[in-house]
Design a protein around this motif. Structure first.
Motif, PDB file in Angstrom:
ATOM      1  N   SER A 348       0.825  -1.248  -0.020  1.00 52.84           N
ATOM      2  CA  SER A 348       0.048  -0.025   0.005  1.00 52.84           C
ATOM      3  C   SER A 348       0.860   1.216   0.146  1.00 52.84           C
ATOM      4  O   SER A 348       1.736   1.257   0.548  1.00 52.84           O
ATOM      5  CB  SER A 348      -0.692  -0.060   1.384  1.00 52.84           C
ATOM      6  OG  SER A 348      -1.735  -1.253   1.054  1.00 52.84           O
ATOM      7  N   GLY A 349       0.418   2.208  -1.013  1.00 51.59           N
ATOM      8  CA  GLY A 349       1.292   3.494  -0.973  1.00 51.59           C
ATOM      9  C   GLY A 349       2.362   3.657  -1.932  1.00 51.59           C
ATOM     10  O   GLY A 349       2.922   4.251  -2.218  1.00 51.59           O
ATOM     11  N   THR A 350       2.434   2.159  -2.704  1.00 49.31           N
ATOM     12  CA  THR A 350       3.330   2.520  -3.729  1.00 49.31           C
ATOM     13  C   THR A 350       3.013   3.177  -5.014  1.00 49.31           C
ATOM     14  O   THR A 350       3.643   3.171  -6.018  1.00 49.31           O
ATOM     15  CB  THR A 350       3.974   0.814  -3.995  1.00 49.31           C
ATOM     16  OG1 THR A 350       2.755   0.239  -4.349  1.00 49.31           O
ATOM     17  CG2 THR A 350       4.703   0.332  -2.993  1.00 49.31           C
ATOM     18  N   GLY A 351       1.565   3.277  -5.062  1.00 52.33           N
ATOM     19  CA  GLY A 351       1.059   3.972  -6.306  1.00 52.33           C
ATOM     20  C   GLY A 351       0.713   3.199  -7.308  1.00 52.33           C
ATOM     21  O   GLY A 351       0.569   3.392  -8.545  1.00 52.33           O
ATOM     22  N   LYS A 352       0.205   1.992  -7.010  1.00 55.19           N
ATOM     23  CA  LYS A 352      -0.422   0.880  -8.025  1.00 55.19           C
ATOM     24  C   LYS A 352      -1.325   1.363  -8.835  1.00 55.19           C
ATOM     25  O   LYS A 352      -1.566   1.507 -10.016  1.00 55.19           O
ATOM     26  CB  LYS A 352      -0.890  -0.248  -7.462  1.00 55.19           C
ATOM     27  CG  LYS A 352       0.371  -0.843  -6.327  1.00 55.19           C
ATOM     28  CD  LYS A 352      -0.119  -2.238  -5.739  1.00 55.19           C
ATOM     29  CE  LYS A 352      -1.312  -2.094  -4.977  1.00 55.19           C
ATOM     30  NZ  LYS A 352      -0.697  -1.367  -3.693  1.00 55.19           N
ATOM     31  N   THR A 353      -2.428   2.027  -8.098  1.00 57.13           N
ATOM     32  CA  THR A 353      -3.591   2.593  -8.953  1.00 57.13           C
ATOM     33  C   THR A 353      -3.198   3.840  -9.985  1.00 57.13           C
ATOM     34  O   THR A 353      -3.631   3.901 -11.010  1.00 57.13           O
ATOM     35  CB  THR A 353      -4.832   3.067  -8.133  1.00 57.13           C
ATOM     36  OG1 THR A 353      -4.910   1.578  -7.265  1.00 57.13           O
ATOM     37  CG2 THR A 353      -5.878   3.501  -8.792  1.00 57.13           C
ATOM     38  N   LEU A 459       3.974   5.708   3.737  1.00 54.73           N
ATOM     39  CA  LEU A 459       2.979   6.283   4.997  1.00 54.73           C
ATOM     40  C   LEU A 459       2.617   7.691   4.537  1.00 54.73           C
ATOM     41  O   LEU A 459       1.425   7.801   4.717  1.00 54.73           O
ATOM     42  CB  LEU A 459       3.909   6.291   6.246  1.00 54.73           C
ATOM     43  CG  LEU A 459       4.264   5.073   7.015  1.00 54.73           C
ATOM     44  CD1 LEU A 459       5.204   5.139   8.168  1.00 54.73           C
ATOM     45  CD2 LEU A 459       2.899   4.269   7.455  1.00 54.73           C
ATOM     46  N   GLN A 460       3.311   8.604   3.965  1.00 55.34           N
ATOM     47  CA  GLN A 460       2.901   9.852   3.743  1.00 55.34           C
ATOM     48  C   GLN A 460       1.949   9.719   2.382  1.00 55.34           C
ATOM     49  O   GLN A 460       0.837  10.567   2.588  1.00 55.34           O
ATOM     50  CB  GLN A 460       4.061  10.604   2.990  1.00 55.34           C
ATOM     51  CG  GLN A 460       5.268  10.985   4.006  1.00 55.34           C
ATOM     52  CD  GLN A 460       6.507  11.606   3.579  1.00 55.34           C
ATOM     53  OE1 GLN A 460       6.369  11.630   2.277  1.00 55.34           O
ATOM     54  NE2 GLN A 460       7.047  12.322   4.454  1.00 55.34           N
ATOM     55  N   ARG A 461       2.005   8.965   1.733  1.00 53.89           N
ATOM     56  CA  ARG A 461       0.888   8.571   0.524  1.00 53.89           C
ATOM     57  C   ARG A 461      -0.564   8.146   1.212  1.00 53.89           C
ATOM     58  O   ARG A 461      -1.299   8.836   0.793  1.00 53.89           O
ATOM     59  CB  ARG A 461       1.640   7.783  -0.562  1.00 53.89           C
ATOM     60  CG  ARG A 461       2.609   8.387  -1.406  1.00 53.89           C
ATOM     61  CD  ARG A 461       2.984   7.378  -2.335  1.00 53.89           C
ATOM     62  NE  ARG A 461       4.677   7.787  -2.950  1.00 53.89           N
ATOM     63  CZ  ARG A 461       5.211   7.258  -3.793  1.00 53.89           C
ATOM     64  NH1 ARG A 461       5.002   5.729  -3.850  1.00 53.89           N
ATOM     65  NH2 ARG A 461       6.212   7.759  -4.547  1.00 53.89           N
ATOM     66  N   VAL A 462      -0.427   7.217   2.028  1.00 50.18           N
ATOM     67  CA  VAL A 462      -1.715   6.541   2.385  1.00 50.18           C
ATOM     68  C   VAL A 462      -2.452   7.645   3.319  1.00 50.18           C
ATOM     69  O   VAL A 462      -3.388   7.484   3.474  1.00 50.18           O
ATOM     70  CB  VAL A 462      -1.474   5.209   3.114  1.00 50.18           C
ATOM     71  CG1 VAL A 462      -1.037   4.212   2.109  1.00 50.18           C
ATOM     72  CG2 VAL A 462      -0.651   5.316   4.261  1.00 50.18           C
ATOM     73  N   SER A 463      -1.427   8.291   3.924  1.00 46.67           N
ATOM     74  CA  SER A 463      -2.003   9.514   4.878  1.00 46.67           C
ATOM     75  C   SER A 463      -2.660  10.254   4.074  1.00 46.67           C
ATOM     76  O   SER A 463      -3.495  11.299   4.802  1.00 46.67           O
ATOM     77  CB  SER A 463      -1.027  10.059   5.833  1.00 46.67           C
ATOM     78  OG  SER A 463      -0.227   9.015   6.726  1.00 46.67           O
ATOM     79  N   ARG A 492      10.751  -5.206 -11.413  1.00 43.20           N
ATOM     80  CA  ARG A 492      10.711  -4.349 -10.049  1.00 43.20           C
ATOM     81  C   ARG A 492      10.995  -2.838 -10.776  1.00 43.20           C
ATOM     82  O   ARG A 492      11.974  -2.673 -11.365  1.00 43.20           O
ATOM     83  CB  ARG A 492      11.681  -4.862  -8.850  1.00 43.20           C
ATOM     84  CG  ARG A 492      11.360  -6.104  -8.672  1.00 43.20           C
ATOM     85  CD  ARG A 492      12.236  -6.299  -7.503  1.00 43.20           C
ATOM     86  NE  ARG A 492      11.760  -6.053  -6.200  1.00 43.20           N
ATOM     87  CZ  ARG A 492      11.675  -6.815  -5.165  1.00 43.20           C
ATOM     88  NH1 ARG A 492      12.138  -8.244  -5.147  1.00 43.20           N
ATOM     89  NH2 ARG A 492      11.193  -6.363  -4.017  1.00 43.20           N
ATOM     90  N   VAL A 493      10.287  -1.895 -10.138  1.00 38.50           N
ATOM     91  CA  VAL A 493      10.163  -0.500 -10.568  1.00 38.50           C
ATOM     92  C   VAL A 493      10.379   0.307  -9.292  1.00 38.50           C
ATOM     93  O   VAL A 493       9.571   0.165  -8.142  1.00 38.50           O
ATOM     94  CB  VAL A 493       8.838   0.016 -11.183  1.00 38.50           C
ATOM     95  CG1 VAL A 493       8.994   1.287 -11.688  1.00 38.50           C
ATOM     96  CG2 VAL A 493       8.651  -0.944 -12.533  1.00 38.50           C
ATOM     97  N   ASP A 494      11.229   1.282  -9.329  1.00 37.29           N
ATOM     98  CA  ASP A 494      11.517   2.084  -8.121  1.00 37.29           C
ATOM     99  C   ASP A 494      10.279   3.098  -7.936  1.00 37.29           C
ATOM    100  O   ASP A 494      10.199   4.075  -8.712  1.00 37.29           O
ATOM    101  CB  ASP A 494      12.824   2.832  -8.282  1.00 37.29           C
ATOM    102  CG  ASP A 494      12.967   3.826  -7.169  1.00 37.29           C
ATOM    103  OD1 ASP A 494      12.114   3.778  -6.127  1.00 37.29           O
ATOM    104  OD2 ASP A 494      14.057   4.673  -7.096  1.00 37.29           O
ATOM    105  N   ALA A 495       9.365   2.991  -7.045  1.00 32.19           N
ATOM    106  CA  ALA A 495       8.200   3.701  -7.103  1.00 32.19           C
ATOM    107  C   ALA A 495       8.278   4.702  -5.959  1.00 32.19           C
ATOM    108  O   ALA A 495       7.357   5.505  -5.739  1.00 32.19           O
ATOM    109  CB  ALA A 495       7.042   3.008  -6.582  1.00 32.19           C
ATOM    110  N   ALA A 496       9.601   5.326  -5.700  1.00 32.87           N
ATOM    111  CA  ALA A 496       9.792   6.194  -4.817  1.00 32.87           C
ATOM    112  C   ALA A 496       9.802   7.436  -5.464  1.00 32.87           C
ATOM    113  O   ALA A 496      10.014   8.471  -5.042  1.00 32.87           O
ATOM    114  CB  ALA A 496      11.202   6.086  -3.939  1.00 32.87           C
ATOM    115  N   GLN A 497      10.136   7.596  -6.788  1.00 28.19           N
ATOM    116  CA  GLN A 497      10.099   8.618  -7.764  1.00 28.19           C
ATOM    117  C   GLN A 497       8.776   9.348  -7.897  1.00 28.19           C
ATOM    118  O   GLN A 497       7.788   8.848  -7.446  1.00 28.19           O
ATOM    119  CB  GLN A 497      10.582   8.173  -9.087  1.00 28.19           C
ATOM    120  CG  GLN A 497      11.926   7.149  -9.083  1.00 28.19           C
ATOM    121  CD  GLN A 497      12.206   6.788 -10.559  1.00 28.19           C
ATOM    122  OE1 GLN A 497      12.627   7.507 -11.374  1.00 28.19           O
ATOM    123  NE2 GLN A 497      11.635   5.556 -10.685  1.00 28.19           N
ATOM    124  N   PRO A 498       8.855  10.556  -8.402  1.00 31.94           N
ATOM    125  CA  PRO A 498       7.620  11.172  -8.833  1.00 31.94           C
ATOM    126  C   PRO A 498       6.640  10.213  -9.623  1.00 31.94           C
ATOM    127  O   PRO A 498       7.392   9.503 -10.539  1.00 31.94           O
ATOM    128  CB  PRO A 498       7.906  12.386  -9.386  1.00 31.94           C
ATOM    129  CG  PRO A 498       9.331  12.676  -8.881  1.00 31.94           C
ATOM    130  CD  PRO A 498       9.969  11.347  -8.718  1.00 31.94           C
TER     131      PRO A 498
END
Length: 515
Positions: A348-353, A459-463, A492-498
């Motif tokens: 959760s919060g990795t930006g899948k959707t 955590l920042q994203r789901v909040s 695998r994709v780095d999802a910490a990016q914008p």
């Protein structure tokens, strides 16, 4: 044809001059006139008067006063279901003692549809010309059309499938007649390709007609006939001149809007509109299986629009150029493109959707992939709205088994139609990831993407979430840190990016040969 049209229009010149005069409406500011191939519209202060032009086309006949009166009444009837606040009624234009007046008089010489005026700069064609539309707005379109179709009358006895075939033949002839715009050989090839595609889906269309998917639809559902009033889109100017054309397969109605978005280069809007329509539909499986007919629906809509553009008395070079682009698009919509299934997993919060929505328009044939989301499937399974929170029991491992089974079944159904699919779900278990690949047994290639992001970013994203189908908050994100994922053999994709960078990285993977 053009001489006849010009002569008939001249008979209405007095009426048009009357409606175009500010004094008629007690105004000082100018009256704005807008002409289409079938009507002249006068914007006068807070009022709009729409007069049918005295024209006759193969598909439209307004050549007599009585036919125009009936068409005006039909327009009110067709539009009050979706825009009751806009359509005020039919008003006569009369001659009285050698002058004209709005309302009944000794001699009625014309009829007009009377509407409440809206901001004409807020029609969707004008908004789309300014650039990309907000995803929230595009999503509203699909929901709006689904709601309109849900309440539209059902017809099972109008031979709508046969009418569609006749439209293909008539449109092909019309394109061939416009030999100065469309090469005759190309027009013949397009008609042959459309008929071939139609023959392939005819049994499906007949089943849909029997099942109730043929309805009294809008019939003219392009961007110019949608307006934003406040924050809500409103459908107006529904087709009124031929019930045979307006009573059609609901996906054929939707296809006009999708085609208009797509040919204007608004690919994301077309894809999001389709997906929100499917999600809001009262019969998801039926509409997914109906996607097999979408290429011929899109092609015919583009071909008809190309033909209509050439019917203007003196089409401008810009109109002819647009017609040729639509003609080319009609052929492109029929081109085969192998479907594929893209699965996107991660905590959760990795930006899948968000990634799924960004990728969907770039996957497979127009208007892109069907987006299946575990959060939405779970809510449907528990018969609650997307934004209603579920109890924790709904997320236990045993409760997730039918959710994933449902996603795979819907994906397989969609892939069989030739439409691509993107699934976004957690995919924590190796068995879930393996089963996703099996779903492509219906046809098409598979690609799995796994998104990684550090806990703090997640955590920042789901909040920050609001108005979303996901129920996962910070506690869920924390708990997922301890979940054993097993071996992950997806890309695998780095999802910490914008988000834009994540989408670029994922697209690069999609575009690799053999991906």
């Amino acid at each position: 044809m053009e001489t006849e049209m010009a002569a008939e229009s001249a008979d209405q010149a007095e009426v048009f001059a009357f409606l175009g005069d500010p004094a008629t409406h007690g105004l000082r500011e100018p009256v704005i006139r807008i002409d289409t191939h079938g009507a002249s519209v006068f914007l006068a202060g807070d009022d709009v008067y729409k007069v049918k032009r005295a024209v006759r086309f193969p598909f439209m006949d307004f050549s007599t006063l009585e036919k125009r009166r009936l068409a005006c009444e039909a327009e009110i009837e067709a539009n009050r279901r979706n825009a009751p606040d806009l359509y005020l009624g039919v008003i006569p234009i009369s001659r009285e003692s050698n002058h004209l007046r709005l309302g009944k008089g000794s001699e009625i010489i014309e009829w007009a549809v009377h509407l409440r005026r809206f901001d004409e700069n807020r029609t969707l064609d004008r908004l789309a010309a300014q650039g990309p539309l907000e995803p929230k707005i595009a999503a509203q379109f699909g929901e709006m059309v689904a709601a309109a179709h849900c309440k539209a009358p059902v017809f099972r006895d109008r031979n709508a499938t046969a009418t569609l075939r006749a439209q293909i033949i008539e449109t092909g002839r019309g394109l061939a007649d416009a030999g100065d715009v469309f090469p005759a050989e190309a027009a013949a090839r397009l008609q042959g390709a459309m008929l071939g595609a139609f023959d392939d889906v005819e049994p499906l269309l007949l089943r849909r007609e029997e099942a109730g998917d043929v309805r009294r639809c809008h019939g003219d559902l392009h961007l110019r006939n949608i307006v934003m009033i406040g924050d809500a889109p409103v459908l107006f100017d529904a087709l009124e001149f031929d019930e045979k054309l307006a009573i059609c397969d609901r996906l054929y109605d939707l296809a006009f809007l999708l085609m208009d978005f797509w040919t204007r280069g608004h690919f994301s809007e077309a894809n999001l509109t389709m997906n929100r329509y499917l999600s809001a539909s009262d019969s998801l499986e039926a509409q997914l299986s109906g996607l097999k007919a979408l290429p011929v629906f899109l092609s015919l809509r583009a071909a008809i629009r190309a033909r209509v553009a050439t019917l203007e008395p003196s089409p401008s070079p810009e109109t002819i150029a647009s017609a040729r682009l639509l003609f080319a698009a009609a052929g492109d919509f029929l081109a085969f493109e192998a479907p594929r299934l893209v699965a996107i997993g991660g905590r959760s919060g990795t930006g899948k959707t968000q990634l799924a929505r960004r990728l969907a328009a770039s996957i497979g044939r127009p208007p892109g992939a069907v987006h299946l989301r575990s959060d939405v499937a779970r809510k449907r399974m528990f018969r609650v709205s997307e934004l209603e929170r579920l109890p924790q029991e709904a997320y236990q491992p045993e409760a997730s088994v039918p959710v994933y089974s449902r996603l795979y079944a819907l994906a397989a159904l969609t892939l069989k139609t030739g439409q691509s699919v993107v699934i976004d779900a957690a995919f924590f278990k190796e068995s879930e990831r393996a089963d996703a690949e099996v779903a492509t047994g219906a046809g098409g290639a598979f690609l799995g993407l796994w998104l990684d992001a550090p806990l703090q970013a997640r955590l920042q994203r789901v909040s920050a979430r609001h108005g979303d189908a996901s129920d996962a908050g910070p506690q869920v994100a924390l708990a997922q840190e301890d979940v054993s994922l097993g071996e992950i053999n997806w890309v695998r994709v780095d999802a910490a990016q914008p988000p834009e960078r994540v989408a670029q990285a994922a697209l690069a993977v999609l575009q690799k040969p053999g991906a």
